[in-house]
Design an enzyme around this catalytic site. Structure first.
Site, PDB file in Angstrom:
ATOM      1  N   ASP A 146       0.850  -1.184   0.000  1.00 48.37           N
ATOM      2  CA  ASP A 146       0.000   0.000   0.000  1.00 48.37           C
ATOM      3  C   ASP A 146       0.891   1.241   0.000  1.00 48.37           C
ATOM      4  OD1 ASP A 146      -2.713   1.275   0.451  1.00 48.37           O
ATOM      5  OD2 ASP A 146      -1.552   2.144   2.100  1.00 48.37           O
ATOM      6  N   TYR A 189       2.836   9.877   0.907  1.00 48.10           N
ATOM      7  CA  TYR A 189       3.910   9.347   1.759  1.00 48.10           C
ATOM      8  C   TYR A 189       5.291   9.798   1.276  1.00 48.10           C
ATOM      9  CZ  TYR A 189       0.085   6.236   3.248  1.00 48.10           C
ATOM     10  OH  TYR A 189      -1.114   5.736   3.686  1.00 48.10           O
ATOM     11  N   LYS A 236      -2.312   5.979  -3.978  1.00 50.30           N
ATOM     12  CA  LYS A 236      -3.470   6.837  -3.689  1.00 50.30           C
ATOM     13  C   LYS A 236      -3.290   8.253  -4.202  1.00 50.30           C
ATOM     14  CE  LYS A 236      -3.777   4.533   0.803  1.00 50.30           C
ATOM     15  NZ  LYS A 236      -2.376   4.623   1.253  1.00 50.30           N
ATOM     16  N   HIS A 280      -7.404   9.073  -1.665  1.00 52.59           N
ATOM     17  CA  HIS A 280      -6.843   8.944  -0.311  1.00 52.59           C
ATOM     18  C   HIS A 280      -7.827   9.364   0.773  1.00 52.59           C
ATOM     19  CE1 HIS A 280      -2.703   8.842   1.828  1.00 52.59           C
ATOM     20  NE2 HIS A 280      -3.648   8.611   2.704  1.00 52.59           N
TER      21      HIS A 280
HETATM   22  N1  LIG Z   1      -5.796   5.626   4.124  1.00 52.83           N
HETATM   23  C1  LIG Z   1      -5.305   6.245   5.162  1.00 52.83           C
HETATM   24  O1  LIG Z   1      -5.690   7.378   5.499  1.00 52.83           O
HETATM   25  C2  LIG Z   1      -4.242   5.570   5.976  1.00 52.83           C
HETATM   26  C3  LIG Z   1      -3.930   6.064   7.243  1.00 52.83           C
HETATM   27  C4  LIG Z   1      -2.950   5.398   7.980  1.00 52.83           C
HETATM   28  C5  LIG Z   1      -2.314   4.280   7.470  1.00 52.83           C
HETATM   29  N2  LIG Z   1      -2.617   3.838   6.212  1.00 52.83           N
HETATM   30  C6  LIG Z   1      -1.928   2.669   5.621  1.00 52.83           C
HETATM   31  O2  LIG Z   1      -1.980   1.598   6.519  1.00 52.83           O
HETATM   32  C7  LIG Z   1      -0.656   1.126   6.799  1.00 52.83           C
HETATM   33  C8  LIG Z   1      -0.622   0.515   8.168  1.00 52.83           C
HETATM   34  O3  LIG Z   1      -0.992   1.476   9.158  1.00 52.83           O
HETATM   35  P1  LIG Z   1      -0.266   1.551  10.539  1.00 52.83           P
HETATM   36  O4  LIG Z   1       1.164   1.925  10.340  1.00 52.83           O
HETATM   37  O5  LIG Z   1      -1.083   2.378  11.437  1.00 52.83           O
HETATM   38  O6  LIG Z   1      -0.293   0.005  10.989  1.00 52.83           O
HETATM   39  P2  LIG Z   1      -0.084  -0.737  12.344  1.00 52.83           P
HETATM   40  O7  LIG Z   1       0.602  -2.003  11.955  1.00 52.83           O
HETATM   41  O8  LIG Z   1      -1.356  -0.787  13.115  1.00 52.83           O
HETATM   42  O9  LIG Z   1       0.892   0.157  13.209  1.00 52.83           O
HETATM   43  C9  LIG Z   1       2.255   0.245  12.970  1.00 52.83           C
HETATM   44  C10 LIG Z   1       2.949   0.421  14.333  1.00 52.83           C
HETATM   45  O10 LIG Z   1       2.905  -0.826  15.048  1.00 52.83           O
HETATM   46  C11 LIG Z   1       4.222  -1.281  15.343  1.00 52.83           C
HETATM   47  N3  LIG Z   1       4.247  -2.727  15.066  1.00 52.83           N
HETATM   48  C12 LIG Z   1       4.233  -3.345  13.850  1.00 52.83           C
HETATM   49  N4  LIG Z   1       4.257  -4.678  13.987  1.00 52.83           N
HETATM   50  C13 LIG Z   1       4.286  -4.931  15.308  1.00 52.83           C
HETATM   51  C14 LIG Z   1       4.315  -6.124  16.061  1.00 52.83           C
HETATM   52  N5  LIG Z   1       4.333  -7.311  15.481  1.00 52.83           N
HETATM   53  N6  LIG Z   1       4.327  -6.024  17.417  1.00 52.83           N
HETATM   54  C15 LIG Z   1       4.317  -4.818  18.023  1.00 52.83           C
HETATM   55  N7  LIG Z   1       4.276  -3.641  17.350  1.00 52.83           N
HETATM   56  C16 LIG Z   1       4.269  -3.709  16.002  1.00 52.83           C
HETATM   57  C17 LIG Z   1       5.148  -0.515  14.420  1.00 52.83           C
HETATM   58  O11 LIG Z   1       6.367  -0.219  15.051  1.00 52.83           O
HETATM   59  P3  LIG Z   1       7.805  -0.682  14.436  1.00 52.83           P
HETATM   60  O12 LIG Z   1       7.990  -0.052  13.084  1.00 52.83           O
HETATM   61  O13 LIG Z   1       8.749  -0.152  15.466  1.00 52.83           O
HETATM   62  O14 LIG Z   1       7.776  -2.176  14.380  1.00 52.83           O
HETATM   63  C18 LIG Z   1       4.389   0.802  14.204  1.00 52.83           C
HETATM   64  O15 LIG Z   1       4.646   1.720  15.255  1.00 52.83           O
HETATM   65  C19 LIG Z   1       0.222   2.354   6.567  1.00 52.83           C
HETATM   66  O16 LIG Z   1       1.568   2.050   6.315  1.00 52.83           O
HETATM   67  C20 LIG Z   1      -0.448   2.934   5.331  1.00 52.83           C
HETATM   68  O17 LIG Z   1      -0.050   2.207   4.183  1.00 52.83           O
HETATM   69  C21 LIG Z   1      -3.587   4.450   5.479  1.00 52.83           C
END
Ligand SMILES: NC(=O)c1ccc[n+]([C@@H]2O[C@H](COP(=O)([O-])OP(=O)(O)OC[C@H]3O[C@@H](n4cnc5c(N)ncnc54)[C@H](OP(=O)(O)O)[C@@H]3O)[C@@H](O)[C@H]2O)c1
Length: 313
Positions: free
Chosen positions: A52, A57, A86, A119
């Site tokens: 994604d 970004y 997006k 987006h």
């Molecule tokens: N459409 C939108 O408006 C929108 C908004 C937000 C996000 N997104 C998309 O969704 C994706 C995912 O969102 P998100 O980053 O919020 O996802 P998430 O996986 O819920 O959160 C990521 C956070 O969790 C930690 N993490 C990841 N794996 C872990 C594990 N196994 N155990 C403990 N902590 C863990 C990561 O830290 P570390 O890096 O330190 O491991 C990071 O701080 C984004 O990259 C983006 O592509 C879209």
């Protein structure tokens, strides 16, 4: 009994006949380009085949570099990787859509995307400034274009053949209904925040009715408090099934029928997040019925301002 590990390879069919989307997706919202490239490489290595991206970004090039390296080395084939990117809020005017799309393709170094998503449903003042603000620091919106105008421009991209499917993100059910009713090409994917603290059952049910894939971002709750991964229901299930809390939350997402996006810059966690296995039915029920916390972590859905991207100072 079916192989529980097959869950990680789940694919969900798209409603417009252009194939299917791998349920396990890797998000590339990573501020540093080098970290983005390394994380994308690691994600490809462990088996993620769904990425994604977004022009917002500002790192599509780094994702493209990592994908190209894997394609060139024969480690993955382009046709096996599902790439989403997006359209940002400043490019909602129909005449800006195709140039924005082409620029994303160029940066990603690919000649089609599997899914192109608006987006957010909020149009910002058109231009190169991604975060246009007035002198009081308020976002400058663009009232000269509707979401449907932008959607029609995305439909034309599908007609042109460089974009296999189209979708929406950060929409409410009402907005989604409007587009589903008026669209010539229905949304194939709706990307919204969703995790055990924000299951979005009503939106999910509407999506199912219309064959739309609900793609859950922040599937682990973005590591914010209260932490989904510390929830006693999640940790108890994790202990029982000998998986980590993250694996439980992600397995729950796939098993209930959604796709998910998760992000990490740490190779061990990237592997952990791919290596999910099916949960027993009673665990699925406990997560659905036993968790009462309800929290939205990202306010983007109300304003179009991305909650997880630091504002440039
Ligand atoms: N459409 C939108 O408006 C929108 C908004 C937000 C996000 N997104 C998309 O969704 C994706 C995912 O969102 P998100 O980053 O919020 O996802 P998430 O996986 O819920 O959160 C990521 C956070 O969790 C930690 N993490 C990841 N794996 C872990 C594990 N196994 N155990 C403990 N902590 C863990 C990561 O830290 P570390 O890096 O330190 O491991 C990071 O701080 C984004 O990259 C983006 O592509 C879209």
């Amino acid at each position: 009994m079916a192989d529980p590990d097959a869950l990680r390879y789940t694919r969900i069919p798209l409603n417009n006949g252009s194939g299917s989307i791998p349920a396990a997706g890797f998000g590339t919202l990573i501020p540093d380009p080098l970290a983005t490239k390394k994380a994308t490489q690691a994600a490809l290595e462990v088996g993620f085949r769904h990425f994604d991206c977004a022009e917002r970004y500002r790192n599509e090039e780094a994702v493209g570099d990592a994908m190209q390296a894997a394609f060139t080395a024969g480690a993955a084939r382009r046709e096996d990787v599902f790439v989403t990117t997006k359209l940002w809020n400043t490019n909602h005017r129909p005449e800006r859509v195709k140039p924005a799309f082409d620029a994303s393709l160029r940066r990603l170094q690919i000649d089609y995307v599997d899914c192109y998503i608006i987006h957010t449903p909020f149009a910002f003042q058109p231009g190169d400034e991604q975060d246009p603000r007035d002198e009081r620091g308020q976002v400058i919106y663009d009232s000269g274009v509707t979401l449907l105008d932008t959607w029609r421009a995305l439909e034309r991209l599908v007609d042109d053949g460089q974009c296999k499917s189209i979708g929406l993100s950060d929409v409410t059910l009402d907005k989604l209904r409007e587009i589903v009713t008026a669209a010539r090409i229905k949304p194939a994917v709706v990307q919204v925040e969703s995790h055990p603290y924000l299951p979005e059952w009503e939106l999910f049910s509407f999506c199912r009715e219309h064959g739309i894939v609900l793609l859950a971002f922040a599937a682990l709750g973005h590591a914010l408090d209260p932490k989904v991964l510390d929830d006693p229901v999640i940790t108890a299930v994790a202990e029982r099934v000998h998986k980590t809390p993250a694996q439980v939350a992600l397995a729950w997402a796939v098993q209930r029928g959604t796709a998910f996006l998760t992000t990490s810059t740490k190779p061990d966690r990237i592997r952990e997040n791919f290596e999910i296995s099916a949960l027993p039915e009673d665990a699925m029920r406990e997560i659905r019925d036993g968790i009462t916390t309800n929290i939205r972590f990202n306010p983007v859905v109300g304003t179009g301002v991305p909650g997880f991207i630091p504002r440039a100072s």
